[in-house]
Scaffold this motif. Structure first.
Motif, short mmCIF file in Angstrom:
data_model
loop_
_atom_site.label_atom_id
_atom_site.label_comp_id
_atom_site.label_asym_id
_atom_site.label_seq_id
_atom_site.Cartn_x
_atom_site.Cartn_y
_atom_site.Cartn_z
N LEU A 52 1.85 10.24 11.48
CA LEU A 52 1.75 11.65 11.10
C LEU A 52 1.28 11.80 9.66
CD1 LEU A 52 2.22 14.63 11.76
CD2 LEU A 52 4.61 14.33 11.07
N GLN A 53 1.83 10.98 8.76
CA GLN A 53 1.47 11.05 7.35
C GLN A 53 0.00 10.72 7.14
OE1 GLN A 53 3.11 12.40 5.01
NE2 GLN A 53 3.62 11.06 3.30
N LEU A 54 -0.47 9.66 7.79
CA LEU A 54 -1.85 9.23 7.60
C LEU A 54 -2.84 10.22 8.19
CD1 LEU A 54 -1.59 5.38 8.25
CD2 LEU A 54 -1.71 6.57 6.05
N SER A 59 -5.47 7.74 -10.75
CA SER A 59 -4.21 7.74 -10.01
C SER A 59 -4.38 8.34 -8.62
CB SER A 59 -3.15 8.53 -10.80
OG SER A 59 -2.00 8.73 -10.03
N GLN A 60 -5.00 9.51 -8.53
CA GLN A 60 -5.13 10.15 -7.22
C GLN A 60 -6.19 9.47 -6.38
OE1 GLN A 60 -2.94 12.06 -6.30
NE2 GLN A 60 -3.67 12.99 -4.41
N GLY A 61 -7.22 8.92 -7.03
CA GLY A 61 -8.21 8.15 -6.28
C GLY A 61 -7.58 6.94 -5.63
N VAL A 62 -6.72 6.25 -6.35
CA VAL A 62 -6.01 5.10 -5.79
C VAL A 62 -5.08 5.55 -4.67
CG1 VAL A 62 -4.24 3.38 -6.31
CG2 VAL A 62 -6.18 3.68 -7.86
N HIS A 63 -4.43 6.70 -4.84
CA HIS A 63 -3.52 7.23 -3.82
C HIS A 63 -4.26 7.43 -2.49
CE1 HIS A 63 -0.11 9.58 -2.26
NE2 HIS A 63 -1.02 10.40 -1.76
N ILE A 64 -5.39 8.11 -2.55
CA ILE A 64 -6.13 8.40 -1.32
C ILE A 64 -6.74 7.13 -0.74
CG2 ILE A 64 -8.10 9.65 -0.38
CD1 ILE A 64 -5.70 11.41 -1.07
N THR A 65 -7.28 6.27 -1.60
CA THR A 65 -7.91 5.03 -1.12
C THR A 65 -6.88 4.11 -0.48
OG1 THR A 65 -9.59 5.19 -2.87
CG2 THR A 65 -9.32 3.06 -1.78
N ALA A 66 -5.71 3.98 -1.10
CA ALA A 66 -4.65 3.15 -0.51
C ALA A 66 -4.18 3.74 0.81
CB ALA A 66 -3.48 3.03 -1.48
N ALA A 82 0.83 -1.21 0.00
CA ALA A 82 0.00 0.00 0.00
C ALA A 82 0.87 1.26 0.00
CB ALA A 82 -0.93 0.00 1.21
N PHE A 83 1.97 1.23 0.75
CA PHE A 83 2.84 2.41 0.79
C PHE A 83 3.58 2.60 -0.53
CE2 PHE A 83 2.41 2.71 5.44
CZ PHE A 83 2.29 4.07 5.54
N VAL A 84 3.95 1.53 -1.19
CA VAL A 84 4.59 1.67 -2.50
C VAL A 84 3.61 2.28 -3.50
CG1 VAL A 84 5.55 0.40 -4.45
CG2 VAL A 84 6.29 -0.14 -2.14
N VAL A 85 2.36 1.82 -3.46
CA VAL A 85 1.33 2.40 -4.34
C VAL A 85 1.16 3.88 -4.04
CG1 VAL A 85 -1.15 2.40 -4.84
CG2 VAL A 85 0.10 0.24 -4.74
N CYS A 86 1.10 4.23 -2.75
CA CYS A 86 0.96 5.64 -2.37
C CYS A 86 2.16 6.46 -2.84
CB CYS A 86 0.82 5.76 -0.86
SG CYS A 86 -0.79 5.25 -0.21
N LEU A 87 3.36 5.89 -2.72
CA LEU A 87 4.56 6.61 -3.15
C LEU A 87 4.54 6.88 -4.64
CD1 LEU A 87 7.41 7.73 -2.50
CD2 LEU A 87 8.29 5.45 -3.07
N LEU A 88 4.24 5.86 -5.44
CA LEU A 88 4.28 6.02 -6.90
C LEU A 88 3.20 6.98 -7.38
CD1 LEU A 88 4.97 2.33 -8.00
CD2 LEU A 88 6.60 4.21 -7.77
N THR A 89 1.98 6.83 -6.88
CA THR A 89 0.90 7.73 -7.30
C THR A 89 1.13 9.14 -6.76
OG1 THR A 89 -0.42 6.93 -5.42
CG2 THR A 89 -0.83 5.93 -7.58
N LEU A 111 7.95 13.49 3.99
CA LEU A 111 7.71 12.34 4.86
C LEU A 111 7.61 11.03 4.08
CD1 LEU A 111 5.14 13.60 7.54
CD2 LEU A 111 7.56 13.07 7.86
N SER A 112 7.17 11.10 2.83
CA SER A 112 7.04 9.88 2.05
C SER A 112 8.39 9.19 1.88
CB SER A 112 6.42 10.18 0.68
OG SER A 112 7.27 11.02 -0.10
N PHE A 113 9.45 9.96 1.74
CA PHE A 113 10.79 9.38 1.59
C PHE A 113 11.32 8.87 2.92
CE2 PHE A 113 10.37 12.25 -2.03
CZ PHE A 113 10.73 11.40 -3.06
N VAL A 114 10.99 9.56 4.02
CA VAL A 114 11.39 9.07 5.34
C VAL A 114 10.73 7.72 5.61
CG1 VAL A 114 11.35 9.54 7.82
CG2 VAL A 114 11.73 11.41 6.20
N ILE A 115 9.45 7.60 5.27
CA ILE A 115 8.71 6.36 5.49
C ILE A 115 9.31 5.22 4.67
CG2 ILE A 115 6.49 5.22 5.08
CD1 ILE A 115 5.16 7.88 5.83
#
Length: 452
Positions: free
Chosen positions: A119-121, A66-73, A32-39, A145-149
């Motif tokens: 914090l990110q979520l 793309s953004q719908g998947v980002h938020i849903t994931a 899920a985090f990889v999907v969020c990172l890519l989108t 934060l996405s890169f820290v995660i």
């Protein structure tokens, strides 16, 4: 201290708090985090492209999905993270807490991962409601934060790789009675490559000694206090899912407990997705109970984020002397609203897809941008700078790549869903292009400048 930690670990243990459960939820959370990172990267570079970047304009719903998947994931990560933390909770009470320098790296990486993930979520979820009760800029912090995660997650996976590999497959993780198979000699050898000795086996032996002593004490003591009765629906469900000590006597309960836990986590994840994804995906819109945008509600039957009052354009947008300037090599060609309406009208069905995750498709009518640029003597294969009547705001001035400027579906829109643009949707004219974030679909257009 050792006895206290062992007792705490025994009390926190259950059939579903084990390495196999941690591996299953870990890989789901990681995916899920990889999907969020890519989108998320796709959305970021659409808004702040690097030199030479170009983006596809087809299909028109590309950013919408793309953004719908980002938020849903991202929303799905909330129950998955809780399930993951639940499955590894007993590990907080290992003794000694730090056995080797590698353990410092492991615990530091997981502490950083959990803290930044929460914090990110939380901030990401509040962003969907456009609520910002913090002093830092959301967009920049969310990106960093996405890169820290991802970095802390990569370190954690590297340290735990022997354990992950050992419990990756279910058939290798449980015995015939449903108990988790204890770490094998191969796992001890793999861990020894990190810590220099078989700490896993030694800790397991110590934990078993304390557990067996406790079981013997309870068996011999007829006056031992019975467990507190479960209360309410939640208490009974947790008692069924998380019954820890009965497994020593009834091995079959391990399988029931494990299935209950995975079922509960699956229902929770599916529930939050189904009850929020309707803001992005039309088939699920009847189930949209918690997402902030409802389909078909708003001016011109389409939701909005920023009102004309908030943008302080109520007077300038309604000024009868309004003009749209198209600037080419420093020379401006002005178009009134009547002259724009005099162009051959074009109709397109294009979505508004916002970074907050919601998206809806509207029927737009207006002037094709390529026709407007041609009337001003401008080439269509150049970058454009779009300026709004807004007095301030991060998206008052935006740029549009030549791939969008030359696409015949890009409109200077004057109507939406069969009616003149509402002032909250950008009257007298706004930009609408295929596959772009909603924040870049400039409302209340003031000028279009052709860049060299």
């Amino acid at each position: 201290m050792r006895r206290l930690l062992y007792e705490a670990r025994r009390a926190a243990s259950s059939p579903n708090r084990n390495a196999r459960s941690a591996t299953v939820f870990g890989r789901l959370l990681g995916a899920a985090f990889v999907v969020c990172l890519l989108t998320g990267l796709y959305s970021h570079f659409l808004q702040e492209p690097l030199d030479g970047m170009r983006f596809p304009t087809s299909p028109v719903w590309l950013y919408q999905v793309s953004q719908g998947v980002h938020i849903t994931a991202g929303i799905a990560c909330v129950p998955l993270l809780l399930a993951k933390l639940h499955s590894v909770f007993p590990q907080l009470f290992q003794y000694p807490p730090i056995k080797h320098p590698v353990d410092v790296l492991e615990r530091a990486s997981i502490a950083l991962f959990v803290a930044t993930t929460i914090l990110q979520l939380v901030t990401g979820l509040l962003n969907t409601y456009q609520y910002y009760p913090w002093p830092f800029p959301f967009k920049q912090v969310h990106f960093a934060l996405s890169f820290v995660i991802i970095g802390s997650l990569a370190i954690h996976i590297a340290v735990k790789l022997p354990l992950i590999t050992r419990y990756w497959r279910a058939r290798d993780s449980y015995d015939a009675d449903g108990r988790v198979v204890e770490p094998s000699a191969e796992l001890d050898e793999a861990r020894a490559a990190f810590v220099g000795e078989s700490e896993a086996t030694a800790e397991l032996a110590r934990f078993r000694a304390v557990r067996d002593a406790d079981v013997t004490r309870r068996d011999r003591d007829p006056h031992a206090a019975p467990p507190a009765p479960a209360r309410g629906l939640t208490g009974r469900a947790m008692r069924w899912i998380d019954s820890a000590h009965e497994v020593d006597r009834e091995p079959g309960r391990a399988r029931v407990s494990r299935r209950g836990f995975f079922t509960a986590a699956g229902v929770a994840t599916g529930g939050v997705v189904a009850l929020t994804a309707g803001q992005s995906f039309a088939p699920l819109s009847p189930l949209n109970a918690f997402a902030p945008r409802q389909r078909g509600l708003g001016p011109n039957d389409l939701p909005i984020n920023r009102t004309a009052a908030a943008a302080q354009v109520l007077e300038t947008a309604m000024d009868p002397d309004w003009r749209l300037d198209v600037v080419v090599r420093g020379v401006a060609t002005s178009f009134t609203l009547d002259s724009l309406r005099g162009f051959d009208g074009a109709d397109e069905r294009l979505p508004i897809a916002c970074v907050e995750g919601w998206s809806q498709t509207g029927a737009w009518r207006g002037v094709r941008l390529v026709d407007l640029l041609a009337a001003a003597g401008a080439p269509a294969d150049r970058r454009l700078r779009l300026t709004s009547l807004e007095k301030k705001g991060g998206y008052r001035v935006t740029e549009m790549g030549p791939e969008y400027a030359s696409d015949p579906r890009t409109l200077v829109a004057l109507e939406l869903n069969g009616e003149p643009l509402s002032i909250d949707h950008g009257f007298p004219a706004r930009m609408i292009a295929p596959g772009r974030p909603g924040v870049l679909q400039t409302k209340w257009l003031s000028s279009i400048e052709v860049l060299s």
